[in-house]
Design a protein around this motif. Sequence first.
Motif, PDB file in Angstrom:
ATOM      1  N   GLU A 148      27.469  53.348  51.538  1.00 52.75           N
ATOM      2  CA  GLU A 148      28.531  54.068  50.844  1.00 52.75           C
ATOM      3  C   GLU A 148      29.812  53.235  50.763  1.00 52.75           C
ATOM      4  N   ALA A 149      30.107  52.475  51.815  1.00 50.88           N
ATOM      5  CA  ALA A 149      31.269  51.599  51.782  1.00 50.88           C
ATOM      6  C   ALA A 149      31.124  50.563  50.675  1.00 50.88           C
ATOM      7  N   THR A 150      29.901  50.078  50.460  1.00 48.90           N
ATOM      8  CA  THR A 150      29.646  49.108  49.395  1.00 48.90           C
ATOM      9  C   THR A 150      29.843  49.737  48.022  1.00 48.90           C
ATOM     10  N   TYR A 151      29.277  50.935  47.835  1.00 50.16           N
ATOM     11  CA  TYR A 151      29.461  51.647  46.567  1.00 50.16           C
ATOM     12  C   TYR A 151      30.939  51.899  46.303  1.00 50.16           C
ATOM     13  N   LEU A 152      31.652  52.363  47.318  1.00 58.84           N
ATOM     14  CA  LEU A 152      33.065  52.694  47.161  1.00 58.84           C
ATOM     15  C   LEU A 152      33.877  51.457  46.790  1.00 58.84           C
ATOM     16  N   MET A 153      33.609  50.348  47.457  1.00 60.30           N
ATOM     17  CA  MET A 153      34.305  49.095  47.162  1.00 60.30           C
ATOM     18  C   MET A 153      34.034  48.661  45.725  1.00 60.30           C
ATOM     19  N   TRP A 154      32.798  48.737  45.303  1.00 58.25           N
ATOM     20  CA  TRP A 154      32.389  48.360  43.955  1.00 58.25           C
ATOM     21  C   TRP A 154      33.162  49.170  42.913  1.00 58.25           C
ATOM     22  N   ILE A 155      33.216  50.483  43.116  1.00 54.74           N
ATOM     23  CA  ILE A 155      33.912  51.365  42.171  1.00 54.74           C
ATOM     24  C   ILE A 155      35.413  51.104  42.185  1.00 54.74           C
ATOM     25  N   ASP A 156      35.990  51.097  43.381  1.00 48.36           N
ATOM     26  CA  ASP A 156      37.446  51.014  43.506  1.00 48.36           C
ATOM     27  C   ASP A 156      37.984  49.667  43.014  1.00 48.36           C
ATOM     28  N   LEU A 157      37.366  48.574  43.448  1.00 47.71           N
ATOM     29  CA  LEU A 157      37.831  47.266  43.008  1.00 47.71           C
ATOM     30  C   LEU A 157      37.608  47.054  41.516  1.00 47.71           C
ATOM     31  N   GLY A 158      36.515  47.586  41.000  1.00 50.49           N
ATOM     32  CA  GLY A 158      36.255  47.467  39.575  1.00 50.49           C
ATOM     33  C   GLY A 158      37.324  48.153  38.738  1.00 50.49           C
ATOM     34  N   VAL A 159      37.716  49.360  39.144  1.00 42.37           N
ATOM     35  CA  VAL A 159      38.750  50.092  38.404  1.00 42.37           C
ATOM     36  C   VAL A 159      40.106  49.407  38.558  1.00 42.37           C
ATOM     37  N   ARG A 160      40.426  48.952  39.762  1.00 43.68           N
ATOM     38  CA  ARG A 160      41.707  48.270  39.979  1.00 43.68           C
ATOM     39  C   ARG A 160      41.798  46.994  39.133  1.00 43.68           C
ATOM     40  N   TRP A 161      40.717  46.243  39.087  1.00 39.37           N
ATOM     41  CA  TRP A 161      40.695  45.022  38.299  1.00 39.37           C
ATOM     42  C   TRP A 161      40.847  45.336  36.805  1.00 39.37           C
ATOM     43  N   ALA A 162      40.132  46.352  36.356  1.00 36.77           N
ATOM     44  CA  ALA A 162      40.212  46.721  34.942  1.00 36.77           C
ATOM     45  C   ALA A 162      41.638  47.088  34.550  1.00 36.77           C
ATOM     46  N   ARG A 163      42.319  47.796  35.410  1.00 39.05           N
ATOM     47  CA  ARG A 163      43.705  48.152  35.118  1.00 39.05           C
ATOM     48  C   ARG A 163      44.617  46.926  35.158  1.00 39.05           C
ATOM     49  N   LEU A 164      44.339  46.017  36.081  1.00 41.25           N
ATOM     50  CA  LEU A 164      45.165  44.820  36.215  1.00 41.25           C
ATOM     51  C   LEU A 164      45.091  43.948  34.967  1.00 41.25           C
ATOM     52  N   VAL A 165      43.892  43.789  34.422  1.00 37.46           N
ATOM     53  CA  VAL A 165      43.709  42.899  33.276  1.00 37.46           C
ATOM     54  C   VAL A 165      43.770  43.640  31.941  1.00 37.46           C
ATOM     55  N   GLY A 166      43.986  44.961  31.983  1.00 33.40           N
ATOM     56  CA  GLY A 166      44.092  45.731  30.754  1.00 33.40           C
ATOM     57  C   GLY A 166      42.780  45.979  30.048  1.00 33.40           C
ATOM     58  N   HIS A 167      41.681  46.064  30.809  1.00 33.68           N
ATOM     59  CA  HIS A 167      40.353  46.330  30.249  1.00 33.68           C
ATOM     60  C   HIS A 167      40.203  47.855  30.135  1.00 33.68           C
ATOM     61  N   ARG A 168      40.639  48.407  29.013  1.00 36.52           N
ATOM     62  CA  ARG A 168      40.725  49.858  28.870  1.00 36.52           C
ATOM     63  C   ARG A 168      39.367  50.544  28.939  1.00 36.52           C
ATOM     64  N   ARG A 169      38.375  49.973  28.291  1.00 36.61           N
ATOM     65  CA  ARG A 169      37.052  50.608  28.306  1.00 36.61           C
ATOM     66  C   ARG A 169      36.493  50.687  29.708  1.00 36.61           C
ATOM     67  N   MET A 170      36.647  49.616  30.465  1.00 35.98           N
ATOM     68  CA  MET A 170      36.130  49.574  31.828  1.00 35.98           C
ATOM     69  C   MET A 170      36.892  50.564  32.716  1.00 35.98           C
ATOM     70  N   ALA A 171      38.209  50.622  32.549  1.00 37.53           N
ATOM     71  CA  ALA A 171      39.021  51.546  33.354  1.00 37.53           C
ATOM     72  C   ALA A 171      38.704  52.992  33.019  1.00 37.53           C
ATOM     73  N   ALA A 172      38.362  53.240  31.757  1.00 41.12           N
ATOM     74  CA  ALA A 172      38.089  54.607  31.303  1.00 41.12           C
ATOM     75  C   ALA A 172      36.732  55.126  31.770  1.00 41.12           C
ATOM     76  N   ARG A 173      35.927  54.271  32.383  1.00 40.87           N
ATOM     77  CA  ARG A 173      34.617  54.724  32.851  1.00 40.87           C
ATOM     78  C   ARG A 173      34.748  55.827  33.891  1.00 40.87           C
ATOM     79  N   ILE A 174      35.846  55.814  34.635  1.00 43.03           N
ATOM     80  CA  ILE A 174      36.086  56.871  35.624  1.00 43.03           C
ATOM     81  C   ILE A 174      37.377  57.565  35.233  1.00 43.03           C
ATOM     82  N   SER A 175      37.264  58.509  34.327  1.00 40.17           N
ATOM     83  CA  SER A 175      38.421  59.255  33.851  1.00 40.17           C
ATOM     84  C   SER A 175      37.965  60.560  33.228  1.00 40.17           C
TER      85      SER A 175
END
Length: 239
Positions: free
Chosen positions: A212-239
């Motif tokens: 679960e820690a691995t899943y959580l890291m994968w989700i959280d870092l992915g969303v944070r990165w998407a927001r950092l680089v302005g990847h709107r589609r990727m960030a919108a996957r969890i919205s």
Amino acid sequence: MVRRLAVPQPFSQRNPWRYLRDADVLHAALVTLLAVALSAGTVWLGYVVHVWRIARRAPITLPGRWVVLVFGQQLVADEPGHDYRGRLARARVLLREGAAGRVLLLGGCSGGTRSEAEAGHAWLRGQGVPADARIELEQESVDSLENLRHARGLLQGGDRSDVMPPVALLTSRYHLARCLLLARRLGFDGHVLAAEDILPRTPRYLARLLMEATYLMWIDLGVRWARLVGHRRMAARIS
């Protein structure tokens, strides 16, 4: 009283391998691997500690009456398995005590002939619940994110402008941190509620916590990165 959310035919199937064909998911996985490598694993250890703390501290009841979301789990021979039965047993206690004003059983088909929600409801009926218990079945989702998206639609009645009530996220202790993160990303006022009385200390449970820690890291870092680089589609996957 039981309300069933419409089920598409055929059932949606639980298939974790489908995500490996998703470019955004693979992008998040690459970012996560780089973060782990560059931090010599300390980033992952931080998520392990976070998951463990939430799992250890989660309450088994909450004051007042709540909307309770009960997360499903893949069935075993079309019946709830050990962990899922624990979640249902906690829901039964809350119903009998009057702490659950409304219960949503979440989960579509995980490979058998009926949905996780349907199997969970049958189990609750067999164990005995109050005649006036308000139980609703959401049978379209195939993972935790879809669980919450469909629950949000059910609670809002199809109108996203409606204010949702606070909800209790009822699941196994190892699963709570991921559900809480997803719920908050989707706009829920979510509060964790544990199925088990205390945190089990078995090798199987430890393995679940680490996964679960691995899943959580994968989700959280992915969303944070998407927001950092302005990847709107990727960030919108969890919205």
